[in-house]
Design a protein around this motif. Structure first.
Motif, PDB file in Angstrom:
ATOM      1  N   THR A   1      -4.175 -19.632  22.359  1.00  0.00           N
ATOM      2  CA  THR A   1      -4.161 -18.197  22.640  1.00  0.00           C
ATOM      3  C   THR A   1      -5.157 -17.455  21.764  1.00  0.00           C
ATOM      4  O   THR A   1      -5.990 -16.678  22.250  1.00  0.00           O
ATOM      5  CB  THR A   1      -2.747 -17.628  22.416  1.00  0.00           C
ATOM      6  OG1 THR A   1      -1.843 -18.257  23.330  1.00  0.00           O
ATOM      7  CG2 THR A   1      -2.723 -16.118  22.641  1.00  0.00           C
ATOM      8  N   PHE A   2      -5.091 -17.692  20.453  1.00  0.00           N
ATOM      9  CA  PHE A   2      -5.917 -16.919  19.539  1.00  0.00           C
ATOM     10  C   PHE A   2      -7.372 -17.382  19.546  1.00  0.00           C
ATOM     11  O   PHE A   2      -8.280 -16.577  19.349  1.00  0.00           O
ATOM     12  CB  PHE A   2      -5.330 -16.969  18.128  1.00  0.00           C
ATOM     13  CG  PHE A   2      -4.124 -16.096  17.958  1.00  0.00           C
ATOM     14  CD1 PHE A   2      -4.264 -14.751  17.683  1.00  0.00           C
ATOM     15  CD2 PHE A   2      -2.848 -16.611  18.108  1.00  0.00           C
ATOM     16  CE1 PHE A   2      -3.156 -13.932  17.537  1.00  0.00           C
ATOM     17  CE2 PHE A   2      -1.731 -15.802  17.978  1.00  0.00           C
ATOM     18  CZ  PHE A   2      -1.883 -14.455  17.688  1.00  0.00           C
ATOM     19  N   ALA A   3      -7.611 -18.678  19.782  1.00  0.00           N
ATOM     20  CA  ALA A   3      -8.992 -19.141  19.867  1.00  0.00           C
ATOM     21  C   ALA A   3      -9.677 -18.546  21.093  1.00  0.00           C
ATOM     22  O   ALA A   3     -10.836 -18.098  21.024  1.00  0.00           O
ATOM     23  CB  ALA A   3      -9.036 -20.669  19.925  1.00  0.00           C
ATOM     24  N   SER A   4      -8.975 -18.510  22.225  1.00  0.00           N
ATOM     25  CA  SER A   4      -9.550 -17.917  23.436  1.00  0.00           C
ATOM     26  C   SER A   4      -9.799 -16.427  23.242  1.00  0.00           C
ATOM     27  O   SER A   4     -10.841 -15.898  23.631  1.00  0.00           O
ATOM     28  CB  SER A   4      -8.602 -18.138  24.627  1.00  0.00           C
ATOM     29  OG  SER A   4      -8.440 -19.511  24.891  1.00  0.00           O
ATOM     30  N   ARG A   5      -8.847 -15.759  22.612  1.00  0.00           N
ATOM     31  CA  ARG A   5      -9.008 -14.325  22.381  1.00  0.00           C
ATOM     32  C   ARG A   5     -10.183 -14.054  21.437  1.00  0.00           C
ATOM     33  O   ARG A   5     -10.966 -13.128  21.651  1.00  0.00           O
ATOM     34  CB  ARG A   5      -7.715 -13.757  21.802  1.00  0.00           C
ATOM     35  CG  ARG A   5      -7.710 -12.254  21.631  1.00  0.00           C
ATOM     36  CD  ARG A   5      -6.379 -11.790  21.073  1.00  0.00           C
ATOM     37  NE  ARG A   5      -5.281 -12.182  21.948  1.00  0.00           N
ATOM     38  CZ  ARG A   5      -4.002 -12.044  21.616  1.00  0.00           C
ATOM     39  NH1 ARG A   5      -3.672 -11.561  20.423  1.00  0.00           N
ATOM     40  NH2 ARG A   5      -3.052 -12.407  22.452  1.00  0.00           N
ATOM     41  N   SER A   6     -10.299 -14.874  20.401  1.00  0.00           N
ATOM     42  CA  SER A   6     -11.394 -14.693  19.449  1.00  0.00           C
ATOM     43  C   SER A   6     -12.747 -14.935  20.112  1.00  0.00           C
ATOM     44  O   SER A   6     -13.714 -14.205  19.862  1.00  0.00           O
ATOM     45  CB  SER A   6     -11.207 -15.646  18.262  1.00  0.00           C
ATOM     46  OG  SER A   6     -12.269 -15.545  17.349  1.00  0.00           O
ATOM     47  N   LEU A   7     -12.806 -15.971  20.968  1.00  0.00           N
ATOM     48  CA  LEU A   7     -14.063 -16.254  21.658  1.00  0.00           C
ATOM     49  C   LEU A   7     -14.455 -15.104  22.573  1.00  0.00           C
ATOM     50  O   LEU A   7     -15.622 -14.695  22.613  1.00  0.00           O
ATOM     51  CB  LEU A   7     -13.932 -17.550  22.458  1.00  0.00           C
ATOM     52  CG  LEU A   7     -15.152 -17.935  23.296  1.00  0.00           C
ATOM     53  CD1 LEU A   7     -16.377 -18.137  22.412  1.00  0.00           C
ATOM     54  CD2 LEU A   7     -14.867 -19.185  24.117  1.00  0.00           C
ATOM     55  N   ARG A   8     -13.488 -14.564  23.330  1.00  0.00           N
ATOM     56  CA  ARG A   8     -13.800 -13.438  24.211  1.00  0.00           C
ATOM     57  C   ARG A   8     -14.290 -12.236  23.414  1.00  0.00           C
ATOM     58  O   ARG A   8     -15.232 -11.550  23.822  1.00  0.00           O
ATOM     59  CB  ARG A   8     -12.563 -13.052  25.029  1.00  0.00           C
ATOM     60  CG  ARG A   8     -12.202 -14.053  26.113  1.00  0.00           C
ATOM     61  CD  ARG A   8     -11.297 -13.425  27.157  1.00  0.00           C
ATOM     62  NE  ARG A   8     -10.076 -12.910  26.582  1.00  0.00           N
ATOM     63  CZ  ARG A   8      -8.955 -13.607  26.434  1.00  0.00           C
ATOM     64  NH1 ARG A   8      -8.924 -14.881  26.813  1.00  0.00           N
ATOM     65  NH2 ARG A   8      -7.873 -13.061  25.914  1.00  0.00           N
ATOM     66  N   GLU A   9     -13.648 -11.990  22.274  1.00  0.00           N
ATOM     67  CA  GLU A   9     -14.065 -10.864  21.441  1.00  0.00           C
ATOM     68  C   GLU A   9     -15.477 -11.077  20.908  1.00  0.00           C
ATOM     69  O   GLU A   9     -16.297 -10.150  20.878  1.00  0.00           O
ATOM     70  CB  GLU A   9     -13.075 -10.693  20.282  1.00  0.00           C
ATOM     71  CG  GLU A   9     -13.414  -9.566  19.315  1.00  0.00           C
ATOM     72  CD  GLU A   9     -13.307  -8.199  19.956  1.00  0.00           C
ATOM     73  OE1 GLU A   9     -13.874  -7.254  19.381  1.00  0.00           O
ATOM     74  OE2 GLU A   9     -12.656  -8.067  21.016  1.00  0.00           O
ATOM     75  N   HIS A  10     -15.765 -12.317  20.503  1.00  0.00           N
ATOM     76  CA  HIS A  10     -17.098 -12.630  19.981  1.00  0.00           C
ATOM     77  C   HIS A  10     -18.162 -12.438  21.071  1.00  0.00           C
ATOM     78  O   HIS A  10     -19.224 -11.857  20.822  1.00  0.00           O
ATOM     79  CB  HIS A  10     -17.123 -14.062  19.468  1.00  0.00           C
ATOM     80  CG  HIS A  10     -18.449 -14.479  18.898  1.00  0.00           C
ATOM     81  ND1 HIS A  10     -18.893 -14.053  17.670  1.00  0.00           N
ATOM     82  CD2 HIS A  10     -19.425 -15.268  19.409  1.00  0.00           C
ATOM     83  CE1 HIS A  10     -20.091 -14.563  17.439  1.00  0.00           C
ATOM     84  NE2 HIS A  10     -20.434 -15.305  18.477  1.00  0.00           N
ATOM     85  N   LEU A  11     -17.867 -12.922  22.267  1.00  0.00           N
ATOM     86  CA  LEU A  11     -18.824 -12.776  23.362  1.00  0.00           C
ATOM     87  C   LEU A  11     -18.976 -11.315  23.760  1.00  0.00           C
ATOM     88  O   LEU A  11     -20.079 -10.872  24.100  1.00  0.00           O
ATOM     89  CB  LEU A  11     -18.373 -13.604  24.563  1.00  0.00           C
ATOM     90  CG  LEU A  11     -18.392 -15.127  24.355  1.00  0.00           C
ATOM     91  CD1 LEU A  11     -17.834 -15.832  25.582  1.00  0.00           C
ATOM     92  CD2 LEU A  11     -19.794 -15.616  24.048  1.00  0.00           C
ATOM     93  N   ARG A  12     -17.876 -10.572  23.724  1.00  0.00           N
ATOM     94  CA  ARG A  12     -17.971  -9.154  24.070  1.00  0.00           C
ATOM     95  C   ARG A  12     -18.853  -8.410  23.075  1.00  0.00           C
ATOM     96  O   ARG A  12     -19.698  -7.599  23.445  1.00  0.00           O
ATOM     97  CB  ARG A  12     -16.573  -8.525  24.089  1.00  0.00           C
ATOM     98  CG  ARG A  12     -16.574  -7.065  24.581  1.00  0.00           C
ATOM     99  CD  ARG A  12     -15.248  -6.395  24.313  1.00  0.00           C
ATOM    100  NE  ARG A  12     -15.062  -6.159  22.886  1.00  0.00           N
ATOM    101  CZ  ARG A  12     -15.590  -5.117  22.238  1.00  0.00           C
ATOM    102  NH1 ARG A  12     -16.356  -4.247  22.859  1.00  0.00           N
ATOM    103  NH2 ARG A  12     -15.366  -4.966  20.947  1.00  0.00           N
ATOM    104  N   GLN A  13     -18.655  -8.699  21.796  1.00  0.00           N
ATOM    105  CA  GLN A  13     -19.472  -8.041  20.777  1.00  0.00           C
ATOM    106  C   GLN A  13     -20.938  -8.434  20.920  1.00  0.00           C
ATOM    107  O   GLN A  13     -21.832  -7.614  20.733  1.00  0.00           O
ATOM    108  CB  GLN A  13     -18.957  -8.398  19.383  1.00  0.00           C
ATOM    109  CG  GLN A  13     -17.600  -7.793  19.068  1.00  0.00           C
ATOM    110  CD  GLN A  13     -17.081  -8.209  17.710  1.00  0.00           C
ATOM    111  OE1 GLN A  13     -17.684  -9.052  17.039  1.00  0.00           O
ATOM    112  NE2 GLN A  13     -15.959  -7.643  17.296  1.00  0.00           N
TER     113      GLN A  13
END
Length: 337
Positions: free
Chosen positions: A226-238
């Motif tokens: 859950t948190f790895a996927s969320r972190s990756l999406r946040e990183h890509l969004r930024q």
């Protein structure tokens, strides 16, 4: 007392200490003389045997109390052994400072602060008889730390993280014990168990032992995903919407003017913005969606065009933004449930 010490192999000081702790009965009296008999010698030999098996004096006192009450020692010893034996199949290893340098990089083992932290945490246990060598209770834990250090994590950051992690894991262990104590072991007699009851409790511990690890492993895997996927999406969004001062495709780009935008426009004066393309096709429609230009790095827009073509760039960016909004909405809903 001297005769008892000579026959048992214990020192007079040790015998007195056992008496003070309640491990050894007081001697009988004949006039002013203390009388010790075979029961004292047997008790000293029992204590010595239990110490050799790794029991603490506090545990030995409880075991001997069970023996004195006629409940037998075999079941109680089995229960204590099941609870106190290692909860891991790892085999401790010995490492020298040079070997630690090999794991963590040259000079790492010479960092007095890092080594002191590792010793305090029990990751390294100094061997007094072999200066410069350490016992490693968990080689796996040390290997993880070495891998993280090679990936760029400072040594003191690793020990700080371990302190925090250990506190959280100990909380989980305490909760598991409370849970099993309430719903499983709470049914056991409150007074000292009989030999049969102690054996049954040992069997329960044996069956429950792997369940704690399996439960934590499963929940950790779920949380990490859950948190790895969320972190990756946040990183890509930024990376897509928050980069400033990065250019590409032959011209300098400008940063995002407003975070969270979906339809983008390049700041490069030589490129047509994605919003202009979308607006050009929308003007012919009576019910055209309202668009709003938002600045996007020219390099990002060039990469999108190379991926899907200039004609589909606006639609691709809009779709990606909608997916992100949807994913974040689902995360909030899941967190609130």
């Amino acid at each position: 007392m001297e005769d008892l010490a000579r026959h048992s192999g214990a020192t007079v000081r040790t015998i007195r200490a056992y008496q003070d702790r309640g491990l050894l009965p007081r001697p009988g009296r004949r006039g002013r003389a203390n009388l010790y008999d075979d029961s004292h010698l047997t008790r000293l030999r029992q204590i010595s045997a239990l110490l050799e098996r790794g029991y603490t004096l506090a545990s030995i006192k409880e075991l001997l109390a069970a023996w004195d009450e006629g409940r037998g020692l075999s079941g109680v010893l089995g229960l204590v052994s099941e609870v106190e034996r290692p909860w891991s199949e790892e085999v401790p290893e010995r490492l020298s400072l040079d070997e630690l340098d090999g794991l963590f990089g040259k000079g790492s083992a010479r960092s007095e602060d890092a080594v002191a932290e590792a010793v305090e945490l029990g990751v390294l246990v100094p061997l007094p008889e072999r200066p410069g060598e350490f016992l490693v209770p968990s080689p796996q834990e040390l290997a993880v730390a070495a891998e993280l250090h090679r990936a760029g994590v400072p040594l003191l950051a690793l020990t700080g993280h371990l302190r925090e992690l250990r506190a959280q894991v100990e909380h989980i262990a305490a909760r598991f014990m409370d849970f099993t104590g309430q719903h499983i072991f709470g049914r056991c007699p409150q007074s000292g168990p009989t030999d049969e009851e102690a054996s049954e409790a040992a069997g329960l511990v044996r069956r429950l032992r792997p369940l704690a690890k399996q439960t934590v492993d499963a929940e950790l895997a779920r949380a990490m995903r859950t948190f790895a996927s969320r972190s990756l999406r946040e990183h890509l969004r930024q990376g897509a919407y928050g980069a400033e001062g990065e250019g590409g495709g032959g011209g300098g780009g400008q940063g995002v003017g407003q975070p969270g935008a979906g339809i983008a426009e390049a700041a490069d004066s030589t490129e047509t913005s994605a919003s202009d393309e979308a607006a050009g096709s929308a003007e012919a429609a009576d019910n055209a969606p309202v668009t709003e230009p938002v600045l996007l790095p020219a390099g990002t827009l060039a990469s999108v065009r190379a991926l899907v073509g200039a004609e589909q760039a606006a639609a691709f960016i809009a779709s990606a933004a909608e997916r992100e909004v949807h994913a974040r909405t689902m995360d909030r809903l899941a967190a609130g449930s």
